[in-house]
Design a protein around this motif. Structure first.
Motif, mmCIF file in Angstrom:
data_model
loop_
_atom_site.group_PDB
_atom_site.id
_atom_site.type_symbol
_atom_site.label_atom_id
_atom_site.label_comp_id
_atom_site.label_asym_id
_atom_site.label_seq_id
_atom_site.Cartn_x
_atom_site.Cartn_y
_atom_site.Cartn_z
ATOM 1 N N LEU A 198 0.934 -1.589 0.082
ATOM 2 C CA LEU A 198 -0.269 -0.039 0.025
ATOM 3 C C LEU A 198 1.022 1.464 -0.020
ATOM 4 O O LEU A 198 0.734 2.256 -1.044
ATOM 5 N N ILE A 238 -2.910 7.598 0.571
ATOM 6 C CA ILE A 238 -3.691 5.802 0.472
ATOM 7 C C ILE A 238 -2.348 6.295 1.551
ATOM 8 O O ILE A 238 -1.331 4.716 2.506
ATOM 9 N N THR A 255 -2.042 6.117 5.416
ATOM 10 C CA THR A 255 -3.173 5.344 6.065
ATOM 11 C C THR A 255 -2.269 3.736 5.920
ATOM 12 O O THR A 255 -3.062 2.903 7.029
ATOM 13 N N MET A 303 -7.498 -2.386 -4.651
ATOM 14 C CA MET A 303 -8.252 -0.769 -5.061
ATOM 15 C C MET A 303 -6.893 0.543 -4.464
ATOM 16 O O MET A 303 -7.892 1.264 -5.643
ATOM 17 N N ALA A 304 -5.807 -0.053 -4.606
ATOM 18 C CA ALA A 304 -5.433 1.256 -4.902
ATOM 19 C C ALA A 304 -5.223 1.110 -6.147
ATOM 20 O O ALA A 304 -4.570 2.152 -6.099
ATOM 21 N N LEU A 364 -13.413 5.639 -4.518
ATOM 22 C CA LEU A 364 -12.575 4.970 -4.403
ATOM 23 C C LEU A 364 -11.935 5.406 -3.372
ATOM 24 O O LEU A 364 -11.900 3.944 -2.138
ATOM 25 N N THR A 365 -11.159 6.678 -2.589
ATOM 26 C CA THR A 365 -10.146 6.525 -1.283
ATOM 27 C C THR A 365 -11.312 6.448 -0.339
ATOM 28 O O THR A 365 -10.943 6.231 -0.007
ATOM 29 N N TYR A 417 -12.025 2.573 0.253
ATOM 30 C CA TYR A 417 -10.712 2.487 0.710
ATOM 31 C C TYR A 417 -10.853 2.949 1.696
ATOM 32 O O TYR A 417 -10.270 1.637 3.585
ATOM 33 N N SER A 418 -11.251 4.096 2.711
ATOM 34 C CA SER A 418 -10.761 4.653 4.359
ATOM 35 C C SER A 418 -11.597 3.454 4.606
ATOM 36 O O SER A 418 -11.834 2.881 6.274
#
Lengths: 117, 139, 178
Positions: free
Chosen positions: A15, A38, A41, C1-2, C17-18, C21-22
């Protein structure tokens, strides 16, 4: 199969690298901020997975349970998330101003305009 | 979005529930997951939903931006005030034990106080950020 | 996803999508026994951050321009080298959930075993947040306050300006605009 217990770190690394790639390879400023999110996270997941304890429970006291996961990383990440959103807002505000000044949020177009002045 | 009846009705029903849930998270944070940060964000979400559906002006009439900014500063002030109160009563900065004889009660009082400060700050900062982005006109 | 976020050009889709994702990250936090963090992540990441991003897109533009750039390959190489280095670094790390890990040795036992007696409230995250480490939390509250001030200075606080541009003050004390 000793190395299989490290899979949580690999998820984090994947990630993190996805976020890193967005930040350095994409020219769009909003997308760069998404990439930073990202990345951020992935760091959160790293900390929380460090706090996890086998057979432990969520750190809220219940009669009869003695094993809890470590509450300290939870606290750090709790504050980091809120700070993160505040800084995201700050970055987005700068993007809005950049768009007003340059009429674009693409990095290379902004560089071109800077060069031609 | 004034013409969407379904959205307006659902929002009217949901927003008090969201605000109540925010307060629950705020004041029940000692016994279950939750606390000032989560409560502040949830509380702010109620206002954001309202303004998405009924328009920014309506919300700004009820909660003017200046009040939001002042309250944000007040939240930080409340936090620091609890810290300094500990100093004035003979302890260290942010030491709650000196508030009362009973350690548990004193700690709980201090925690509720600064969680309230954090909650006010987070909620008002979130609302202020939304005002800043939504109130700006495209030029 | 990323990876989808990396590829998609439409910024609205990226924003959505973010958010998803969260939400996934939040459910992962629940599985990892961190309900407080999950609650925050769900409320912040999937709520406020997305609304702010949509606000930005409304003020700027929602399509990313397509352009082939030569440094994409270079970026990929840099990313792979960094990733390989990090993965090599993980080989020495303690295993997932290992009770002997350093993170569970230092202050953690005190927080988990004695905080209920010392503070008297069952949620250890709250007692660490607001009592043992209240100074960190104070700094954090100040940081978000300063971030708010910064945003207001950069793009304005959403207040409609009442005063108009009255121009500069000329040497004779009058203004060059009415």
């Amino acid at each position: 199969m000793d190395w299989l217990g490290l899979y949580n770190y690999w998820v984090v690394v994947i990630l993190m690298m996805a976020g890193f790639y967005i930040v350095i390879a994409q020219g769009n400023l909003v997308k760069k901020i998404v990439g930073l999110n990202i990345f951020q996270t992935s760091v959160f997941i790293f900390f929380i997975s460090l706090a996890k304890l086998d057979g432990g429970s969520a750190p809220v006291y219940v009669e009869g349970i003695t094993e809890y996961s470590n509450p300290l990383p939870h606290v750090l990440i709790l504050t980091a998330i809120v700070v993160g959103v505040a800084l995201t807002a700050m970055g987005l505000a700068l993007v809005v101003r950049v768009h007003e000044l340059y009429g674009s949020i693409e990095e290379d177009e902004i560089h071109e305009q800077d060069g031609s002045d | 979005m004034n013409q969407y009846t379904v959205l307006r009705v659902i929002a009217k029903i949901m927003i008090p529930v969201i605000l109540l849930y925010g307060l629950y998270i705020q004041f029940h944070g000692e016994y279950s997951p939750g606390g000032g940060f989560q409560a502040g964000i949830i509380f702010a979400a109620g206002f954001v939903i309202y303004s998405l559906i009924y328009g920014l002006e309506k919300v700004q009439q009820a909660v003017p931006p200046v009040a939001v900014h002042v309250l944000a500063a007040f939240g930080v002030f409340l936090f620091i005030a609890f810290g300094i109160a500990g100093m004035l009563m003979g302890g260290d900065f942010l030491q709650y034990r000196v508030f009362m004889e009973d350690n548990h009660a004193a700690e709980t009082l201090g925690i509720i106080g600064i969680e309230l400060g954090v909650g006010i700050t987070v909620a008002t900062v979130a609302i202020a950020l939304f005002y800043a982005f939504a109130g700006r006109e495209r030029d | 996803m990323a990876i989808a976020i990396v590829r998609i050009r439409n910024l609205f889709a990226v924003t959505m999508l973010t958010g998803i994702y969260s939400l996934l990250a939040a459910s992962l936090f629940v599985l990892l026994d961190a309900p407080d963090v999950a609650l925050t992540e769900a409320a912040v990441g999937a709520g406020i951050a997305i609304i702010l991003m949509l606000g930005t897109l409304a003020l700027t533009t929602s399509e990313e321009k397509v352009h082939k750039k030569p440094q994409n390959l270079l970026a990929l190489v840099v990313v792979f080298i960094t990733g390989a280095g990090l993965i090599y670094g993980t080989l020495d790390m303690p295993h997932f959930g290992d009770p002997e890990a350093p993170a569970h040795q230092h202050v953690s036992p005190r927080y988990t075993q004695e905080s209920v007696d010392e503070i008297g409230i069952p949620n250890m995250v709250t007692s660490v947040l607001a009592s043992y480490r209240a100074l960190d939390t104070l700094g954090e509250a100040v940081v978000i306050f300063v971030a708010m001030v910064g945003v207001i200075m950069v793009i304005g606080g959403g207040v409609k300006r009442r005063w108009r541009d009255r121009g500069r003050v000329l040497p004779d004390g009058k203004r060059d605009k009415p």
